[in-house]
Design a protein around this motif. Structure first.
Motif, short mmCIF file in Angstrom:
data_model
loop_
_atom_site.label_atom_id
_atom_site.label_comp_id
_atom_site.label_asym_id
_atom_site.label_seq_id
_atom_site.Cartn_x
_atom_site.Cartn_y
_atom_site.Cartn_z
N VAL A 101 0.85 -1.19 0.00
CA VAL A 101 0.00 0.00 0.00
C VAL A 101 0.89 1.24 0.00
O VAL A 101 1.88 1.31 0.74
CB VAL A 101 -0.93 0.01 1.24
N THR A 102 0.53 2.22 -0.83
CA THR A 102 1.32 3.45 -0.91
C THR A 102 0.43 4.66 -0.66
O THR A 102 -0.67 4.77 -1.21
CB THR A 102 1.98 3.58 -2.30
N PHE A 103 0.92 5.56 0.19
CA PHE A 103 0.30 6.87 0.39
C PHE A 103 1.29 7.92 -0.11
O PHE A 103 2.48 7.86 0.24
CB PHE A 103 -0.01 7.12 1.86
N GLU A 104 0.83 8.89 -0.85
CA GLU A 104 1.74 9.92 -1.36
C GLU A 104 1.06 11.29 -1.34
O GLU A 104 -0.07 11.45 -1.83
CB GLU A 104 2.19 9.58 -2.78
N TRP A 105 1.75 12.25 -0.75
CA TRP A 105 1.27 13.62 -0.70
C TRP A 105 2.28 14.56 -1.37
O TRP A 105 3.49 14.34 -1.29
CB TRP A 105 1.12 14.11 0.74
N VAL A 106 1.78 15.62 -1.97
CA VAL A 106 2.62 16.75 -2.37
C VAL A 106 2.21 17.91 -1.48
O VAL A 106 1.05 18.33 -1.47
CB VAL A 106 2.42 17.12 -3.86
N ILE A 107 3.18 18.39 -0.67
CA ILE A 107 2.88 19.45 0.30
C ILE A 107 3.73 20.69 -0.03
O ILE A 107 4.71 20.61 -0.78
CB ILE A 107 3.14 18.98 1.74
N CYS A 108 3.35 21.82 0.55
CA CYS A 108 4.18 23.02 0.45
C CYS A 108 4.01 23.84 1.72
O CYS A 108 2.96 23.79 2.37
CB CYS A 108 3.83 23.84 -0.78
N PRO A 109 5.02 24.63 2.12
CA PRO A 109 4.88 25.51 3.28
C PRO A 109 3.91 26.66 2.98
O PRO A 109 3.82 27.13 1.84
CB PRO A 109 6.30 26.03 3.51
N THR A 110 3.22 27.10 4.00
CA THR A 110 2.36 28.28 3.90
C THR A 110 3.09 29.49 4.47
O THR A 110 4.21 29.37 4.99
CB THR A 110 1.05 28.06 4.66
N ASP A 111 2.46 30.65 4.40
CA ASP A 111 3.06 31.87 4.95
C ASP A 111 3.32 31.75 6.45
O ASP A 111 4.21 32.40 7.00
CB ASP A 111 2.14 33.08 4.69
N ILE A 112 2.55 30.91 7.12
CA ILE A 112 2.70 30.73 8.57
C ILE A 112 4.06 30.12 8.90
O ILE A 112 4.63 30.38 9.96
CB ILE A 112 1.57 29.85 9.11
N ALA A 113 4.61 29.33 7.99
CA ALA A 113 5.89 28.66 8.23
C ALA A 113 7.09 29.55 7.94
O ALA A 113 8.22 29.20 8.31
CB ALA A 113 5.98 27.40 7.37
N ALA A 114 6.87 30.69 7.28
CA ALA A 114 7.99 31.53 6.85
C ALA A 114 8.85 31.98 8.03
O ALA A 114 8.33 32.48 9.03
CB ALA A 114 7.45 32.75 6.09
N GLY A 115 10.16 31.77 7.91
CA GLY A 115 11.10 32.18 8.95
C GLY A 115 11.29 31.17 10.07
O GLY A 115 11.98 31.47 11.04
N TRP A 116 10.72 29.98 9.94
CA TRP A 116 10.79 28.98 11.00
C TRP A 116 11.34 27.66 10.46
O TRP A 116 11.29 27.39 9.26
CB TRP A 116 9.41 28.71 11.60
N THR A 117 11.84 26.83 11.37
CA THR A 117 12.15 25.44 11.08
C THR A 117 11.13 24.58 11.79
O THR A 117 11.02 24.64 13.03
CB THR A 117 13.57 25.06 11.54
N ILE A 118 10.36 23.81 11.04
CA ILE A 118 9.21 23.09 11.60
C ILE A 118 9.31 21.61 11.26
O ILE A 118 9.45 21.24 10.09
CB ILE A 118 7.89 23.67 11.04
N PRO A 119 9.23 20.74 12.25
CA PRO A 119 9.20 19.29 11.98
C PRO A 119 7.87 18.87 11.35
O PRO A 119 6.80 19.19 11.87
CB PRO A 119 9.36 18.67 13.37
N LEU A 120 7.97 18.19 10.22
CA LEU A 120 6.81 17.61 9.56
C LEU A 120 6.74 16.14 9.95
O LEU A 120 7.71 15.40 9.77
CB LEU A 120 6.94 17.76 8.04
N ASN A 121 5.61 15.71 10.49
CA ASN A 121 5.49 14.37 11.07
C ASN A 121 4.48 13.52 10.32
O ASN A 121 3.58 14.03 9.66
CB ASN A 121 5.05 14.48 12.53
N ILE A 122 4.64 12.22 10.46
CA ILE A 122 3.68 11.26 9.92
C ILE A 122 3.31 10.27 11.02
O ILE A 122 4.13 9.96 11.88
CB ILE A 122 4.26 10.52 8.68
N ASP A 123 2.05 9.85 11.01
CA ASP A 123 1.64 8.82 11.98
C ASP A 123 0.92 7.70 11.23
O ASP A 123 0.28 7.93 10.19
CB ASP A 123 0.74 9.41 13.06
N PHE A 124 1.09 6.50 11.75
CA PHE A 124 0.44 5.31 11.20
C PHE A 124 -0.36 4.62 12.29
O PHE A 124 0.02 4.63 13.47
CB PHE A 124 1.46 4.29 10.68
#
Length: 203
Positions: A109-132
């Motif tokens: 089984v494969t899950f695939e997303w295409v994501i992009c940062p929003t203006d809220i993320a600008a200027g920050w380092t943010i961990p992007l997480n996944i849960d199963f």
């Protein structure tokens, strides 16, 4: 004393290898997660606001298992309307759950997303997480797994490209291989360096 230091170093490396194996396999599944075709966790990811990145999870079923998964960001709750990432294409919106039911052992089984940062993320380092959650159909409780896919540094600037938002159904494809244990590899390196410094000073 030198022999003790060497033994400690060997133990740390051994534990690291064992942890890496356990991180990708349990009695129900084997899985692997990629950030832009890099095996996660990626610690030095950089994305501009609006710049797309691909998150791909590949799960090989060892038993008849139902799978649910989703993406979140550290520091932002599920019900927070303002999120630092947006899903441009994928099986679920950001913070929402994607589910795959009805598959049998030996299927992938494969899950695939295409994501992009929003203006809220600008200027920050943010961990992007996944849960199963992996649900054995003979049991009511699922096996939860949660870790960081990438630590994404987002400069205060926008990507020159543009992207279109779509939502797709999950698909099935090939079989995974291996995965670095999130965070543990860095810890192992740091501890190894400390032990080597101590050993040099003791000589």
């Amino acid at each position: 004393m030198m022999n003790k230091m060497i033994i400690c170093l060997i133990l740390i490396i051994t534990i690291s290898l064992i942890d890496n194996v356990n991180a990708v396999e349990n009695e129900l599944v084997e899985y692997e997660v990629y950030y832009n075709d890099q095996v996660t966790t990626v610690y030095d990811a950089d994305l501009k606001v609006g710049e797309p990145a691909t998150i791909k999870a590949v799960i090989y079923l060892k038993k008849n298992v139902d799978v649910s998964t989703g993406l979140t960001a550290t520091g932002f709750g599920f019900k927070n309307i303002d999120q630092p990432f947006n899903v441009l294409e994928g099986p679920s919106e950001f913070t929402e759950t994607a589910r795959h039911f009805g598959h049998n052992a030996s299927e992938t089984v494969t899950f695939e997303w295409v994501i992009c940062p929003t203006d809220i993320a600008a200027g920050w380092t943010i961990p992007l997480n996944i849960d199963f959650h992996f649900y054995n159909r003979d049991e009511s409780e699922g096996i939860p797994i949660y870790f960081t896919v990438a630590n994404i540094c987002v400069p205060d600037e926008h990507s020159s490209g543009s992207a279109t938002h779509t939502t797709t159904d999950p698909s099935s494809t090939g079989q995974p291989s291996s995965e670095d244990s999130p965070g543990f590899g860095v810890l192992t390196v740091v501890l190894s360096i400390v032990l080597m410094i101590l050993w040099i000073r003791m000589k």
